[in-house]
Design a protein around this motif. Structure first.
Motif, PDB file in Angstrom:
ATOM      1  N   UNK A 170      -5.044  14.079 -43.243  1.00 19.62           N
ATOM      2  CA  UNK A 170      -6.018  14.887 -43.962  1.00 19.62           C
ATOM      3  C   UNK A 170      -6.442  16.107 -43.141  1.00 19.62           C
ATOM      4  N   UNK A 171      -5.451  16.720 -42.474  1.00 15.38           N
ATOM      5  CA  UNK A 171      -5.750  17.850 -41.604  1.00 15.38           C
ATOM      6  C   UNK A 171      -5.746  19.160 -42.386  1.00 15.38           C
ATOM      7  N   UNK A 172      -4.786  19.269 -43.302  1.00 16.45           N
ATOM      8  CA  UNK A 172      -4.755  20.458 -44.147  1.00 16.45           C
ATOM      9  C   UNK A 172      -4.163  21.680 -43.500  1.00 16.45           C
ATOM     10  N   UNK A 173      -3.499  21.513 -42.362  1.00 11.70           N
ATOM     11  CA  UNK A 173      -2.857  22.661 -41.748  1.00 11.70           C
ATOM     12  C   UNK A 173      -1.733  22.169 -40.840  1.00 11.70           C
ATOM     13  N   UNK A 174      -0.876  23.102 -40.427  1.00 10.48           N
ATOM     14  CA  UNK A 174       0.197  22.826 -39.477  1.00 10.48           C
ATOM     15  C   UNK A 174      -0.004  23.732 -38.277  1.00 10.48           C
ATOM     16  N   UNK A 175       0.062  23.176 -37.072  1.00  9.51           N
ATOM     17  CA  UNK A 175      -0.095  23.993 -35.861  1.00  9.51           C
ATOM     18  C   UNK A 175       1.167  24.793 -35.563  1.00  9.51           C
ATOM     19  N   UNK A 176       2.324  24.132 -35.660  1.00  8.35           N
ATOM     20  CA  UNK A 176       3.598  24.752 -35.293  1.00  8.35           C
ATOM     21  C   UNK A 176       4.717  24.000 -35.995  1.00  8.35           C
ATOM     22  N   UNK A 177       5.886  24.644 -36.100  1.00 11.68           N
ATOM     23  CA  UNK A 177       7.033  24.015 -36.751  1.00 11.68           C
ATOM     24  C   UNK A 177       8.305  24.706 -36.294  1.00 11.68           C
ATOM     25  N   UNK A 178       9.415  23.960 -36.304  1.00 11.77           N
ATOM     26  CA  UNK A 178      10.724  24.554 -36.020  1.00 11.77           C
ATOM     27  C   UNK A 178      11.817  23.680 -36.603  1.00 11.77           C
ATOM     28  N   UNK A 179      12.996  24.272 -36.775  1.00  7.15           N
ATOM     29  CA  UNK A 179      14.187  23.540 -37.211  1.00  7.15           C
ATOM     30  C   UNK A 179      15.055  23.267 -35.987  1.00  7.15           C
ATOM     31  N   UNK A 180      15.331  22.001 -35.730  1.00  5.40           N
ATOM     32  CA  UNK A 180      16.074  21.623 -34.539  1.00  5.40           C
ATOM     33  C   UNK A 180      17.513  22.135 -34.580  1.00  5.40           C
ATOM     34  N   UNK A 181      17.957  22.669 -33.449  1.00  3.72           N
ATOM     35  CA  UNK A 181      19.369  23.008 -33.256  1.00  3.72           C
ATOM     36  C   UNK A 181      19.839  22.230 -32.034  1.00  3.72           C
ATOM     37  N   UNK A 182      20.697  21.239 -32.250  1.00  2.00           N
ATOM     38  CA  UNK A 182      21.165  20.411 -31.146  1.00  2.00           C
ATOM     39  C   UNK A 182      22.661  20.202 -31.262  1.00  2.00           C
ATOM     40  N   UNK A 183      23.418  20.783 -30.332  1.00  3.90           N
ATOM     41  CA  UNK A 183      24.873  20.570 -30.315  1.00  3.90           C
ATOM     42  C   UNK A 183      25.221  19.225 -29.711  1.00  3.90           C
ATOM     43  N   UNK A 184      24.304  18.651 -28.941  1.00  4.56           N
ATOM     44  CA  UNK A 184      24.577  17.383 -28.254  1.00  4.56           C
ATOM     45  C   UNK A 184      24.283  16.176 -29.136  1.00  4.56           C
ATOM     46  N   UNK A 185      23.341  16.318 -30.063  1.00  4.85           N
ATOM     47  CA  UNK A 185      22.914  15.177 -30.867  1.00  4.85           C
ATOM     48  C   UNK A 185      22.867  15.558 -32.342  1.00  4.85           C
ATOM     49  N   UNK A 186      23.970  15.332 -33.065  1.00  2.00           N
ATOM     50  CA  UNK A 186      23.994  15.675 -34.501  1.00  2.00           C
ATOM     51  C   UNK A 186      22.933  14.945 -35.310  1.00  2.00           C
ATOM     52  N   UNK A 187      22.463  13.794 -34.812  1.00  2.00           N
ATOM     53  CA  UNK A 187      21.445  13.036 -35.531  1.00  2.00           C
ATOM     54  C   UNK A 187      20.136  13.835 -35.645  1.00  2.00           C
TER      55      UNK A 187
END
Length: 433
Positions: free
Chosen positions: A86-103
């Motif tokens: 129930x925070x109502x906001x996001x502090x930070x976000x990113x889309x992961x880019x990992x060549x080592x771990x496709x998962x």
């Protein structure tokens, strides 16, 4: 207006061309749909692309999907962000880019106070939310912004976490953190990586920065409404229209060893393998600062990219960003053993022979030999070639807005019949059919 001039000024604003008109707003910047209007000038809480390439902008309990359209409630797409805290906001976000771990690759991470949420296709992954330290040891809580930085743009696959003017560079593989201070960069309330470019958003403005040094080059800050969304009375470059595919004329096209594909036309370049996130032209000098007059031809060999302009050869090392190798440019004859105007050049994967097209002739040069000399000189059936490339599907030689496909350089050299011309398409170059 000449074609080259058109190429420079007619931007491929695909992501910006179909924007919906802004809804009327009140003095507080809210629209008739009772949501915030980003055209009123907002400071975003977080920005990230999703796994499909759509850029998400967050403000309070709302988000925008893409560079156009109106606000919607963020918990309609990411229910748990609101339901669990129930925070109502996001502090930070990113889309992961990992060549080592496709998962982990392409998963979206959201940070709220001391928690991290991981999503894929808008579904919260098992075991989340977690404490930030569980997934990212050494990274502080209550972040301001975060952005991914793949190997080749940073030294290793990394994430940049911003808190004030301190940047915590997290190495995804070793799970270690290095801390930097970039006092010359504004305090970022959100950050975005888009088409190899890095943007710090602050207030309703943004500043482009180097992800390794934090260096800012150019006239910044700039108003985000002129670049990352379609708003009335905002825009850069005047009344442009998308470039027609029939207007495309390439000077060079090449794919490097990491799979990055670039096209060059006049003083601009465009990365083509990032079509998921969009296609957009940029000045060549932004990545290859010495190429102030464009290029005649280009090809990639080992971890280097060769550009030919007039009688000069420029060789760039493609490690972290593109750096001109010391001692270059050098004379074309000295470097490649050929003289005269070069129309196109291409190299097939895992081979050492560059095929150089001059007029209606193709001259082969063995790059593994010293000195480099022409090993084969043959006539080809197509004249007036502008650019060429070689890949898994064969050899494509471009002439204006069309190209001809051959199965191999050998068949290009041996053929005496010109195959049917194929048209450059929107899927290839992001142009408008």
């Amino acid at each position: 207006m000449g074609l080259l001039t058109k190429t420079l000024f007619l931007c491929l604003a695909l992501a910006l061309s179909d924007a919906a008109p802004a809804l009327p707003q009140d003095k507080a910047g809210h629209s008739e749909a009772d949501g915030p209007d980003r055209c009123a000038g907002l400071e975003f809480d977080a920005i990230t692309p999703d796994e499909k390439g759509k850029t998400l902008f967050f403000k309070g309990g709302h988000l925008w999907k893409g560079f156009n359209g109106t606000a919607q409630l963020s918990n309609e797409s990411f229910r748990e962000l609101d339901d669990l805290h129930d925070i109502g906001h996001v502090d930070a976000a990113f889309r992961m880019h990992s060549t080592e771990n496709p998962h982990d690759h392409d998963h979206i991470y959201f940070f709220l106070d001391g928690k991290v949420f991981r999503y894929f296709n808008q579904a919260l992954q098992d075991g989340y939310p977690k404490e930030i330290q569980e997934d990212f040891p050494g990274v502080p809580t209550h972040l301001d912004a975060a952005v991914e930085c793949p190997k080749g743009e940073c030294m290793m696959d990394s994430v940049l976490f911003f808190k004030g003017q301190t940047v915590h560079v997290y190495d995804i593989t070793t799970k270690t953190v290095k801390t930097k201070t970039w006092p010359h960069l504004p305090v970022c309330t959100s950050a975005l990586r888009w088409l190899e470019h890095y943007y710090c958003f602050h207030g309703n403005n943004f500043t482009r920065f180097n992800p390794v040094s934090g260096e800012v080059t150019g006239a910044y800050p700039k108003d985000a409404r002129s670049y990352f969304m379609k708003c009335a009375n905002f825009g850069h470059g005047g009344n442009r229209r998308p470039r027609k595919c029939s207007e495309v004329k390439l000077d060079a096209i090449t794919t490097d060893d990491t799979g990055k594909t670039y096209s060059f036309a006049g003083p601009i370049y465009m990365r083509l393998d990032t079509h998921r996130d969009g296609l957009h032209p940029f000045p060549i000098t932004r990545s290859w600062k010495e190429l102030t007059d464009g290029v005649d031809a280009g090809f990639s060999y080992t971890d280097k990219t060769y550009f030919i302009k007039g009688d000069k050869v420029y060789i760039y090392k493609g490690d972290v960003h593109y750096t001109l190798i010391e001692g270059y440019p050098k004379n074309l004859k000295e470097e490649l053993g050929v003289e005269g105007v070069v129309a196109a050049a291409f190299l097939c994967p895992n081979e050492h022979t560059v095929h150089i097209i001059q007029g209606d002739r193709m001259r082969d040069v063995d790059l593994s030999a010293t000195p480099r000399v022409v090993t084969r000189d043959v006539a080809i059936p197509v004249s007036g070639i502008d650019a060429g490339r070689c890949g898994p599907e064969g050899v494509d030689v471009f002439k204006g807005s069309q190209y001809y496909r051959y199965e191999s350089p050998m068949l290009l050299a041996a053929s005496r019949i010109v195959p049917q011309a194929l048209n450059i398409t929107s899927a290839m170059m992001g142009c408008e059919n």
